[in-house]
Design a protein around this motif. Structure first.
Motif, PDB file in Angstrom:
ATOM      1  N   PRO A 149      -0.156 -12.363  33.374  1.00 34.82           N
ATOM      2  CA  PRO A 149      -0.816 -12.971  32.109  1.00 34.82           C
ATOM      3  C   PRO A 149      -2.589 -13.230  32.532  1.00 34.82           C
ATOM      4  CG  PRO A 149       0.487 -14.955  32.622  1.00 34.82           C
ATOM      5  CD  PRO A 149       0.770 -13.726  33.648  1.00 34.82           C
ATOM      6  N   ASP A 205       6.149 -16.571  23.382  1.00 31.95           N
ATOM      7  CA  ASP A 205       6.911 -15.734  24.721  1.00 31.95           C
ATOM      8  C   ASP A 205       8.042 -16.442  24.518  1.00 31.95           C
ATOM      9  OD1 ASP A 205       4.326 -14.244  25.317  1.00 31.95           O
ATOM     10  OD2 ASP A 205       3.846 -15.714  26.806  1.00 31.95           O
ATOM     11  N   ASN A 209       1.413 -23.718  22.845  1.00 32.65           N
ATOM     12  CA  ASN A 209       2.284 -22.467  24.218  1.00 32.65           C
ATOM     13  C   ASN A 209       0.948 -21.635  24.280  1.00 32.65           C
ATOM     14  OD1 ASN A 209       4.488 -23.618  24.466  1.00 32.65           O
ATOM     15  ND2 ASN A 209       5.312 -23.412  22.887  1.00 32.65           N
ATOM     16  N   TRP A 255       6.214 -26.564  29.900  1.00 31.14           N
ATOM     17  CA  TRP A 255       5.110 -25.325  31.268  1.00 31.14           C
ATOM     18  C   TRP A 255       5.569 -24.847  32.072  1.00 31.14           C
ATOM     19  CZ3 TRP A 255       0.505 -27.622  28.768  1.00 31.14           C
ATOM     20  CH2 TRP A 255       0.605 -27.044  27.036  1.00 31.14           C
ATOM     21  N   LYS A 310      -1.449 -19.854  26.736  1.00 31.60           N
ATOM     22  CA  LYS A 310      -1.496 -18.836  27.535  1.00 31.60           C
ATOM     23  C   LYS A 310      -2.357 -17.857  27.822  1.00 31.60           C
ATOM     24  CE  LYS A 310       0.959 -14.472  26.588  1.00 31.60           C
ATOM     25  NZ  LYS A 310       1.365 -13.966  25.570  1.00 31.60           N
ATOM     26  N   TYR A 311      -3.026 -18.783  26.896  1.00 33.17           N
ATOM     27  CA  TYR A 311      -4.426 -18.011  26.735  1.00 33.17           C
ATOM     28  C   TYR A 311      -5.708 -19.174  27.820  1.00 33.17           C
ATOM     29  CZ  TYR A 311      -8.132 -15.384  24.438  1.00 33.17           C
ATOM     30  OH  TYR A 311      -9.760 -14.855  24.209  1.00 33.17           O
TER      31      TYR A 311
END
Length: 999
Positions: free
Chosen positions: A253, A227, A336, A458, A340-341
């Motif tokens: 997300p 991103d 990252n 983050w 994110k996941y």
């Protein structure tokens, strides 16, 4: 008939039969459903029957049925003809309705592929899945599910149920959950979730010189940075137009969506009167009482191939391809993308594990060099040469090492162990102990800097653990029936209830009224003290059990050593061609005792894990942070004693309280004599203990983490091959195992911290420990990634800005490691006695070790040994005869006949003073270096500190501009002309003048 329900807004439920047949050639429609209306749009419409017509037909059909029912009482011919006409019309409408239902089902079957993460309408995303079995004796479970799902719908969530015929086993139902925008926005506001409002335009000038050298270790840019970098701010529902909301469906997300949904699931009641019964709530209780069998968010696709649906992400596939494969072990981690996941909490764990592994590389190199130095200086090992020589070691008769069963023995029988000890007990040992004291300081300080950088990248800079204190654990809310005034949130909740006109009031009104408004749950002090005392007593009981097991192993060593010594007299094992000469009573005893100790350690671990969780639950911690901290302290304290107690015994107690011939010390007044160190020293036994326990733990952990999941995955794949047509086989294959949830992450941290203790507390005895840890961690990173990506359910995302309580534990172990290594070099190693002899007691005045062995052994008159302690005649070796009147033992005491016979010599006190001086000097030097390094290296890098300040300033500026623009728009639309100035002049005025003039 099986029921597949879908609800969007005010849509009615749709029922369809699995026996309906479909014609794939009919209609050219593709599914395109609006999230608000759920209408179907045709791509081509060759058929006169459109979805809109079908919906209108269904509505008109219901109206016609009602009117038909009202006219059934009439028997006139006119009414009869009208009735026949209506029946004929209704028949056509029924046919149209049936065609619509078949068309809808056919589209659903076509569009809902195995890789889909959407409802059957293809638009609403599946944010969470609940599964359950429809067993025969489940009326109470069915009622609980019905009420729970009804309450979920009442708070705004949307549900869709998949029939059991779609599952592999034919017994499992799936309840899919979708959170619409209003729910997500409301709870994002409540949880203060940071979201982007502007692309970060601060230039990044952090390129390192010679950066091209790291090219082989890099991953593609779209994997490392999935991103763009944004300026972020806590979401405010009232300012939704301030944020970069291009598409509400994808603004939050999936990790944030499943976190919000789980927050709702864990607090939703499954009782009809939700505000009256406080212990009937939460998905955890429903899982515990088997109302539901599982609750989890879905992975976005299969891990071995990209998702076929263009609207579905393939982040799992990228993680498996670039991260979870072992052959990527030399590549950097896509932190990252992991964050994110899976969320920040799992991301920070893998960042710490990767950094720890990188730092281990330097310790492993230095440790290996120290080991190589010991190997290359074999020829300079004068004391080992003296032990092995027939003139010196062959003529020294040693006193028996146990009573009755042990005979006299010659010093040269320990030749092999003396050479082995030199590999680890040399000058390099002192250097490596000091190096590791500095290394551990650098590791902790550099990690703080790395952690600070991750906090900035983050968006965790302003994240405080105190923000979570208002988010009580559902278990705390349900088990604490007492209430007290909440002085912090009372005013806030009164305002909330006065202004609750939107969905936020609908969602939180009942919960706020009971748990936050005016009253909050609390645990009485008497109950809290009682629970704490019971928990502490349980921990002490289990620690006492560990100590009892260690004493049992020590008793085993004492008893078995006598047996081995009796069996191996005159070295009968020399008949074994390969290992015979290397097996001594000391080695056989040390290896077997270490193996038994390792087995006991693993058994106690398995038992205590359940006990620790049970007593922590019994204490009813208030928040998740408090729960994790309590569990961390219990598990670490237990495992610290469990893993390290045997090493502490060998390092600091064995051979220290032995006595001397004729006046030996015995274990607790028994007939078992305390253990002695052989002339080669106790360091080699500490090395043996450390290698067996540390290596055994790592091997066993890798077997548990890799082999067992692989076997279960193989079995799951076999089941999938038997059911290839199952639409939801992917869900069940991926989620057969327990997820990598909070406790799973806790045990991963615990495993690494225990390993950290092995390579720091006792590293002076085994310089190769960092190398073994490095090899294990390279495997560990990829095994954990493989499990998380391919074997486990997708965990619920959680936030964390640090590794939590583990950071304080690592700091404590770093300080303790300086002390333990100083004591190991001083008291376990023979380094200090050798240096004292070389510089002060060498009779030739030369700086060499000639004569050291004879100097380090005291003499004892055999004739004064009590008869009950003398060895039996058949236990003495064949070379022993009556002409031998003295034996030697390891100590510094005056010989028999001296006026101070058998008391310590002055050399003993000089050596003791040198040992204490070395400990003081090494500790002070290590701590001075530690504090100097900590002072020189700031916890937050200067560029990160500057960027944080810059970003805060820009965020405030953008918020100010937003408010000013909003105020200008409001004033321009205001019908009351309270502001006499023309709006056209505002762009030319400074901000403060605009505000002052308008106000």
């Amino acid at each position: 008939m099986h029921r597949i329900t879908g609800r969007a807004g005010g849509d009615s439920l749709i029922e369809m039969s699995p026996t309906d047949s479909f014609n794939d050639d009919v209609n050219g429609y593709h599914l395109h459903v609006s999230s608000n209306t759920g209408s179907l749009q045709p791509e081509q419409s060759p058929s006169p029957l459109t979805p809109d017509v079908c919906v209108e037909t269904c509505d008109s059909l219901n109206t016609s049925l009602a009117s038909l029912a009202q006219s059934e009482h009439s028997d006139s011919p006119q009414h009869e003809s009208e009735t026949l006409e209506r029946i004929e019309a209704l028949t056509g409408q029924w046919r149209k309705r049936a065609q619509f239902l078949k068309f809808r089902s056919r589209i659903d079957k076509q569009q809902h592929s195995k890789d889909s993460v959407f409802f059957r309408d293809g638009v609403r995303r599946i944010d969470f899945v609940l599964s359950y079995l429809d067993d025969k004796d489940g009326e109470r479970k069915q009622e609980r599910r019905k009420m729970y799902e009804a309450n979920l719908v009442n708070v705004g969530l949307e549900l869709e149920t998949e029939d059991k015929s779609e599952s592999d086993d034919g017994k499992t139902y799936f309840v899919k959950i979708h959170a619409p925008w209003e729910v997500l926005a409301t709870y994002a506001d409540v949880l203060k979730i940071k979201v982007p409002f502007k692309v970060n335009d601060i230039p990044d000038d952090g390129d390192m010189p010679m950066n091209w050298l790291s090219t082989p270790f890099r991953l593609p840019e779209h994997i490392m940075h999935p991103d763009p970098d944004y300026f972020t701010a806590p979401f405010d529902k009232s300012k939704s137009d301030f944020f970069l909301i291009d598409d509400k469906a994808t603004f939050f997300p999936p990790s944030v969506r499943n976190r919000i949904v789980y927050y709702i699931l864990s607090r939703c009641s499954y009782f009809k009167d939700e505000c009256g019964v406080k212990d009937k709530k939460g998905i955890k209780r429903l899982l515990n009482n088997c109302t539901y069998t599982a609750a989890f968010p879905l992975h976005d696709s299969r891990y071995w191939t990209k998702a076929k649906d263009a609207n579905c992400e393939s982040e799992r596939y990228h993680l498996h391809k670039h991260w979870a494969r072992f052959f990527c072990f030399y590549k950097e981690q896509p932190l990252n993308l992991i964050r994110k996941y899976y969320g920040e909490k799992i991301g920070i764990y893998f960042a710490w594990l990767g950094f720890y592994t990188e730092m281990l590389l330097f310790a492993a190199i230095v440790g290996t060099l120290c080991f190589v130095y010991g190997f290359l200086t074999f020829d300079d090992n004068q004391w080992s040469k003296d032990i092995c020589s027939a003139e010196i070691g062959g003529n020294i008769v040693m006193c028996p090492l146990c009573d009755k069963k042990c005979g006299y023995w010659k010093l040269n029988s320990t030749c092999n162990s003396s050479w082995q000890s030199h590999l680890f007990d040399n000058v390099g040992t002192v250097f490596f102990a000091i190096f590791m004291a500095i290394w551990v300081t650098l590791f902790l300080e550099f990690w703080k800097r790395r952690q600070a950088r991750l906090e900035y990248e983050w968006d965790l800079v302003d994240f405080e653990e105190e923000q979570q204190q208002l988010q009580l654990r559902p278990e705390y809310e349900t088990k604490c029936t007492n209430r007290k005034l909440n002085r912090i949130t009372q005013e806030m909740e009164l305002v909330l209830n006065r202004t609750s006109t939107d969905l936020m009031g609908k969602l939180l009104l009942c919960w706020a009224t009971v748990t936050l408004w005016e009253m909050e749950p609390y645990l009485p002090i008497t109950s809290k003290c009682a629970r704490t005392c019971l928990s502490g007593a349980t921990v002490l009981l289990w620690i006492s059990l560990i100590i009892a097991c260690i004493i049992g192993v020590i008793a085993y060593r004492l008893a078995v050593y006598a047996a081995f010594a009796s069996i191996m007299k005159d070295n009968p094992t020399s008949n074994l061609q390969v290992v015979g000469p290397y097996i001594t009573p000391q080695l056989a005893t040390s290896v077997t005792a270490s193996c038994i100790n390792f087995v006991i350690i693993m058994i106690l671990n398995l038992m205590y894990e359940r006990v620790a969780v049970w007593i922590t639950d019994m204490e009813i911690p208030k928040t998740h942070l408090e729960y994790e901290n309590k569990l961390t302290v219990k598990m670490f304290l237990f495992q610290f004693v469990n893993y390290y107690s045997s090493c502490f015994y060998v390092a600091f107690f064995k051979g220290k309280f032995v006595g001397y011939p004729g006046n030996y010390a015995y274990m607790f007044g028994s007939t078992l004599r305390n253990e002695e160190c052989d002339p080669g020293g106790c360091l080699i036994e500490l090395t043996t203990q450390l290698v067996i326990v540390m290596t055994g733990k790592q091997v066993w952990g890798n077997i548990q983490e890799a082999l067992v999941p692989w076997m279960m995955n193989w079995w799951g794949s076999r089941k999938a091959r038997n059911h290839p047509e199952s639409l939801y086989s992917r869900w069940e294959q991926d989620h057969d195992l327990q997820g990598f949830g909070q406790l799973g992450l806790f045990y991963e941290y615990l495993e690494m911290v225990i390993q950290f203790g092995f390579i720091t507390l006792f590293v002076a005895s085994f310089p190769l420990a960092p190398l073994l840890a490095l090899i294990n961690n390279i495997i560990e990173v990829r095994v954990d990634a493989w499990k998380l990506t391919t074997q486990f359910r997708r965990p619920v995302a959680a936030k964390a800005h640090s590794i939590g309580a583990w950071e304080e534990i690592l700091n404590g172990m770093a300080v303790l490691s300086v002390v333990t290594n100083a004591f190991i070099v001083a008291f376990t190693s023979d380094m200090i006695p050798r240096l004292v002899y070389m510089y002060a007691y060498n009779p030739d005045g030369e700086l060499n070790m000639k004569g050291y062995i004879s100097n380090s052994l005291s003499s004892f008159n055999i004739s004064v040994i009590p008869a009950e302690n003398r060895p039996d005649d058949d236990e003495n070796p064949s070379w022993f005869n009556s002409s031998i009147d003295t034996c030697r033992y390891r100590d510094y005491r005056y010989p028999s006949g001296h006026e101070k016979q058998y008391s310590h010599t002055m050399q003993f006190w000089h050596i003791l003073a040198a040992k204490l001086a070395f400990i003081i000097i090494m500790e002070h030097v290590a701590f001075l270096v530690k504090f100097f390094v900590a002072w020189m290296i700031p916890d937050v890098p200067s560029d990160v500190r500057a960027r944080v300040k810059r970003e805060r300033y820009l965020v405030q500026e953008y918020l100010h501009n937003y408010e000013v623009e909003k105020l200008k728009i409001q004033l321009s639309q205001d019908v009351h002309e309270e502001c006499n100035c023309s709006p056209m002049i505002y762009p030319c005025l400074p901000k403060h003048e605009v505000l002052s003039e308008c106000l």
